[in-house]
Design an enzyme around this catalytic site. Structure first.
Site, PDB file in Angstrom:
ATOM      1  N   ARG A  66       0.837  -1.203   0.000  1.00  0.00           N
ATOM      2  CA  ARG A  66       0.000   0.000   0.000  1.00  0.00           C
ATOM      3  C   ARG A  66       0.867   1.247   0.000  1.00  0.00           C
ATOM      4  O   ARG A  66       0.578   2.240  -0.672  1.00  0.00           O
ATOM      5  CB  ARG A  66      -0.936   0.008   1.211  1.00  0.00           C
ATOM      6  CG  ARG A  66      -2.079  -0.992   1.118  1.00  0.00           C
ATOM      7  CD  ARG A  66      -3.003  -0.896   2.338  1.00  0.00           C
ATOM      8  NE  ARG A  66      -3.959  -1.980   2.303  1.00  0.00           N
ATOM      9  CZ  ARG A  66      -5.210  -1.871   1.808  1.00  0.00           C
ATOM     10  NH1 ARG A  66      -5.641  -0.729   1.359  1.00  0.00           N
ATOM     11  NH2 ARG A  66      -6.004  -2.912   1.778  1.00  0.00           N
ATOM     12  N   ARG A  92     -10.024   2.595  -1.955  1.00  0.00           N
ATOM     13  CA  ARG A  92      -8.867   2.024  -1.275  1.00  0.00           C
ATOM     14  C   ARG A  92      -8.726   2.653   0.103  1.00  0.00           C
ATOM     15  O   ARG A  92      -8.801   3.889   0.237  1.00  0.00           O
ATOM     16  CB  ARG A  92      -7.564   2.253  -2.068  1.00  0.00           C
ATOM     17  CG  ARG A  92      -7.553   1.661  -3.446  1.00  0.00           C
ATOM     18  CD  ARG A  92      -7.720   0.150  -3.454  1.00  0.00           C
ATOM     19  NE  ARG A  92      -6.599  -0.550  -2.794  1.00  0.00           N
ATOM     20  CZ  ARG A  92      -6.570  -1.858  -2.611  1.00  0.00           C
ATOM     21  NH1 ARG A  92      -7.625  -2.610  -2.951  1.00  0.00           N
ATOM     22  NH2 ARG A  92      -5.541  -2.443  -2.039  1.00  0.00           N
ATOM     23  N   LEU A  94      -6.637   4.134   2.853  1.00  0.00           N
ATOM     24  CA  LEU A  94      -5.353   4.820   2.805  1.00  0.00           C
ATOM     25  C   LEU A  94      -4.601   4.632   4.124  1.00  0.00           C
ATOM     26  O   LEU A  94      -5.203   4.641   5.198  1.00  0.00           O
ATOM     27  CB  LEU A  94      -5.563   6.301   2.522  1.00  0.00           C
ATOM     28  CG  LEU A  94      -6.176   6.593   1.149  1.00  0.00           C
ATOM     29  CD1 LEU A  94      -6.762   7.996   1.102  1.00  0.00           C
ATOM     30  CD2 LEU A  94      -5.156   6.398   0.033  1.00  0.00           C
ATOM     31  N   ASN A 108     -13.720  13.436   1.789  1.00  0.00           N
ATOM     32  CA  ASN A 108     -14.375  12.272   1.194  1.00  0.00           C
ATOM     33  C   ASN A 108     -15.877  12.435   1.299  1.00  0.00           C
ATOM     34  O   ASN A 108     -16.379  13.093   2.221  1.00  0.00           O
ATOM     35  CB  ASN A 108     -13.958  10.993   1.946  1.00  0.00           C
ATOM     36  CG  ASN A 108     -14.644   9.742   1.416  1.00  0.00           C
ATOM     37  OD1 ASN A 108     -14.631   9.487   0.216  1.00  0.00           O
ATOM     38  ND2 ASN A 108     -15.249   8.977   2.302  1.00  0.00           N
ATOM     39  N   HIS A 110     -19.331  10.240   1.770  1.00  0.00           N
ATOM     40  CA  HIS A 110     -19.744   8.912   2.231  1.00  0.00           C
ATOM     41  C   HIS A 110     -21.271   8.842   2.189  1.00  0.00           C
ATOM     42  O   HIS A 110     -21.947   9.786   2.633  1.00  0.00           O
ATOM     43  CB  HIS A 110     -19.235   8.665   3.659  1.00  0.00           C
ATOM     44  CG  HIS A 110     -19.584   7.321   4.194  1.00  0.00           C
ATOM     45  ND1 HIS A 110     -18.934   6.168   3.808  1.00  0.00           N
ATOM     46  CD2 HIS A 110     -20.534   6.941   5.088  1.00  0.00           C
ATOM     47  CE1 HIS A 110     -19.471   5.144   4.440  1.00  0.00           C
ATOM     48  NE2 HIS A 110     -20.438   5.581   5.229  1.00  0.00           N
ATOM     49  N   GLU A 175     -25.843  13.961  -2.935  1.00  0.00           N
ATOM     50  CA  GLU A 175     -24.375  13.951  -2.957  1.00  0.00           C
ATOM     51  C   GLU A 175     -23.847  14.964  -3.967  1.00  0.00           C
ATOM     52  O   GLU A 175     -22.894  15.706  -3.700  1.00  0.00           O
ATOM     53  CB  GLU A 175     -23.859  12.552  -3.312  1.00  0.00           C
ATOM     54  CG  GLU A 175     -24.090  11.498  -2.260  1.00  0.00           C
ATOM     55  CD  GLU A 175     -23.452  10.173  -2.645  1.00  0.00           C
ATOM     56  OE1 GLU A 175     -22.338  10.183  -3.190  1.00  0.00           O
ATOM     57  OE2 GLU A 175     -24.077   9.133  -2.375  1.00  0.00           O
TER      58      GLU A 175
HETATM   59  N1  LIG Z   1      -7.661   5.931   6.009  1.00  0.00           N
HETATM   60  C1  LIG Z   1      -8.789   6.192   5.298  1.00  0.00           C
HETATM   61  N2  LIG Z   1      -8.876   5.754   4.023  1.00  0.00           N
HETATM   62  C2  LIG Z   1     -10.030   5.989   3.313  1.00  0.00           C
HETATM   63  C3  LIG Z   1     -11.124   6.655   3.904  1.00  0.00           C
HETATM   64  C4  LIG Z   1     -10.995   7.110   5.251  1.00  0.00           C
HETATM   65  O1  LIG Z   1     -11.930   7.734   5.821  1.00  0.00           O
HETATM   66  N3  LIG Z   1      -9.813   6.866   5.911  1.00  0.00           N
HETATM   67  N4  LIG Z   1     -12.317   6.801   3.187  1.00  0.00           N
HETATM   68  C5  LIG Z   1     -12.457   5.788   2.137  1.00  0.00           C
HETATM   69  C6  LIG Z   1     -13.668   5.734   1.295  1.00  0.00           C
HETATM   70  N5  LIG Z   1     -14.433   4.535   1.738  1.00  0.00           N
HETATM   71  C7  LIG Z   1     -15.686   4.842   2.230  1.00  0.00           C
HETATM   72  O2  LIG Z   1     -16.107   6.046   2.213  1.00  0.00           O
HETATM   73  C8  LIG Z   1     -13.927   3.197   1.661  1.00  0.00           C
HETATM   74  C9  LIG Z   1     -13.104   2.823   0.601  1.00  0.00           C
HETATM   75  C10 LIG Z   1     -12.597   1.524   0.519  1.00  0.00           C
HETATM   76  C11 LIG Z   1     -12.918   0.566   1.467  1.00  0.00           C
HETATM   77  C12 LIG Z   1     -12.327  -0.820   1.358  1.00  0.00           C
HETATM   78  O3  LIG Z   1     -12.670  -1.706   2.129  1.00  0.00           O
HETATM   79  N6  LIG Z   1     -11.417  -1.008   0.374  1.00  0.00           N
HETATM   80  C13 LIG Z   1     -10.696  -2.298   0.180  1.00  0.00           C
HETATM   81  C14 LIG Z   1     -10.625  -2.688  -1.284  1.00  0.00           C
HETATM   82  C15 LIG Z   1     -11.958  -2.580  -1.965  1.00  0.00           C
HETATM   83  C16 LIG Z   1     -11.770  -2.612  -3.500  1.00  0.00           C
HETATM   84  O4  LIG Z   1     -10.608  -2.459  -3.961  1.00  0.00           O
HETATM   85  O5  LIG Z   1     -12.810  -2.749  -4.176  1.00  0.00           O
HETATM   86  C17 LIG Z   1      -9.242  -2.153   0.637  1.00  0.00           C
HETATM   87  O6  LIG Z   1      -8.706  -1.004   0.570  1.00  0.00           O
HETATM   88  O7  LIG Z   1      -8.658  -3.200   0.952  1.00  0.00           O
HETATM   89  C18 LIG Z   1     -13.751   0.931   2.536  1.00  0.00           C
HETATM   90  C19 LIG Z   1     -14.265   2.233   2.633  1.00  0.00           C
HETATM   91  C20 LIG Z   1     -11.251   5.891   1.216  1.00  0.00           C
HETATM   92  N7  LIG Z   1     -10.111   5.554   2.018  1.00  0.00           N
HETATM   93  N1  LIG Z   2     -17.207   4.398   1.117  1.00  0.00           N
HETATM   94  C1  LIG Z   2     -17.118   5.245  -0.042  1.00  0.00           C
HETATM   95  C2  LIG Z   2     -18.400   5.191  -0.823  1.00  0.00           C
HETATM   96  O1  LIG Z   2     -19.186   4.267  -0.701  1.00  0.00           O
HETATM   97  N2  LIG Z   2     -18.584   6.222  -1.662  1.00  0.00           N
HETATM   98  C3  LIG Z   2     -19.747   6.275  -2.511  1.00  0.00           C
HETATM   99  O2  LIG Z   2     -19.427   5.676  -3.757  1.00  0.00           O
HETATM  100  C4  LIG Z   2     -20.281   6.267  -4.746  1.00  0.00           C
HETATM  101  C5  LIG Z   2     -19.408   6.692  -5.891  1.00  0.00           C
HETATM  102  O3  LIG Z   2     -20.229   7.089  -6.956  1.00  0.00           O
HETATM  103  P1  LIG Z   2     -19.605   8.006  -8.116  1.00  0.00           P
HETATM  104  O4  LIG Z   2     -18.358   7.286  -8.606  1.00  0.00           O
HETATM  105  O5  LIG Z   2     -20.713   8.042  -9.133  1.00  0.00           O
HETATM  106  O6  LIG Z   2     -19.290   9.346  -7.519  1.00  0.00           O
HETATM  107  C6  LIG Z   2     -20.977   7.489  -4.099  1.00  0.00           C
HETATM  108  O7  LIG Z   2     -22.315   7.166  -3.759  1.00  0.00           O
HETATM  109  C7  LIG Z   2     -20.161   7.701  -2.826  1.00  0.00           C
HETATM  110  O8  LIG Z   2     -20.940   8.234  -1.753  1.00  0.00           O
END
Ligand SMILES: Nc1nc2c(c(=O)[nH]1)N[C@@H](CN(C=O)c1ccc(C(=O)N[C@@H](CCC(=O)O)C(=O)O)cc1)CN2
Ligand SMILES: NCC(=O)N[C@@H]1O[C@H](COP(=O)([O-])[O-])[C@@H](O)[C@H]1O
Length: 214
Positions: A66, A92, A94, A108, A110, A175
């Protein structure tokens, strides 16, 4: 001063389009200077190119860790002179390194009224819990997932008979209003991060909360 922002995506990019459209208006305090995706097949990349926005792909699957992936992303962001990051369907988690490096400069969106329903499958969980009000949140990104200081929220009613899809569609409309509103507030200074909380300047007229039209 207008801030150079990047939008990070992994998919269709509808929130990215809303940010690009909002930022194209005269006087908006941010420029969308780059769209970066971790997936070469992200449909949003084509939408960004059509809008004349620079794009970049940093595929997480091409990196052993990562940290290596994030260092590559960071190099691209620096190369483009990026000052602010908007995550928009960027899927992803972070690491602390990247989050701390962009602390206070990364937000972000959500699809829930945080702190309710952190993580994934928010609409399914909202229906399962029987909530009557659901919505979306724009927040600063911190190491803990979906736990950062809240900048703005928008609420919608859950209607009897709603499915995950109908609820997601209703929230997505909000959104697309909320994200540009939140980015504007942060970049024009009317909302700022202070001691881990978001404070709003000027008269409190509910700037952080967009009420969905009746
Ligand atoms: N450290 C942080 N990283 C991210 C945040 C955050 O608040 N703190 N917000 C997310 C966005 N997100 C929900 O809003 C979210 C994105 C990804 C995942 C997740 O489980 N990802 C997996 C892989 C999934 C895939 O590749 O399809 C992973 O990273 O292993 C959960 C929530 C963005 N990052
Ligand atoms: N945890 C993160 C998450 O679920 N985010 C959500 O992914 C969608 C992306 O749509 P978009 O690519 O059309 O903007 C949006 O609904 C956003 O809120």
């Amino acid at each position: 001063m207008t801030r150079r922002a990047a939008v990070l995506i992994s998919g269709r990019g509808s929130n990215m389009v809303s940010l690009i459209e909002a930022a194209s208006a005269s006087g908006f305090p941010a420029d969308i200077a780059l769209v970066l995706s971790n997936r070469s097949d992200a449909a949003g990349l084509q939408r960004a190119r059509a809008a004349g926005i620079a794009t970049a792909i940093v595929d997480h699957r091409s990196h052993p860790t990562r940290e290596s992936f994030e260092q590559a992303m960071d190099a691209v962001l620096v190369e483009h002179g990026i000052e602010f990051i908007c995550l928009a369907g960027f899927m992803r988690v972070l690491t602390d390194w990247f989050v701390e490096r962009w602390a206070g400069r990364m937000i972000n969106i959500h699809p829930s009224l945080l702190p309710l329903f952190r993580g994934t499958h928010t609409h399914r969980r909202a229906l399962e819990e029987g909530v009557l009000i659901h919505g979306c949140t724009v927040h600063f990104v911190v190491p803990e997932l979906d736990a950062g200081p809240i900048i703005a929220q928008a609420a919608v009613p859950v209607i009897p008979g709603d499915t995950e899809e109908s609820l997601a569609a209703r929230i997505l409309v909000q959104e697309h209003r909320l994200y540009p509103h939140a980015l504007r507030m942060i970049c024009d200074g009317s909302a700022r991060l202070e001691n881990g909380r978001v404070v709003f300047s000027g008269d409190w007229s509910g700037e952080g909360a967009l009420r969905s039209p009746a």
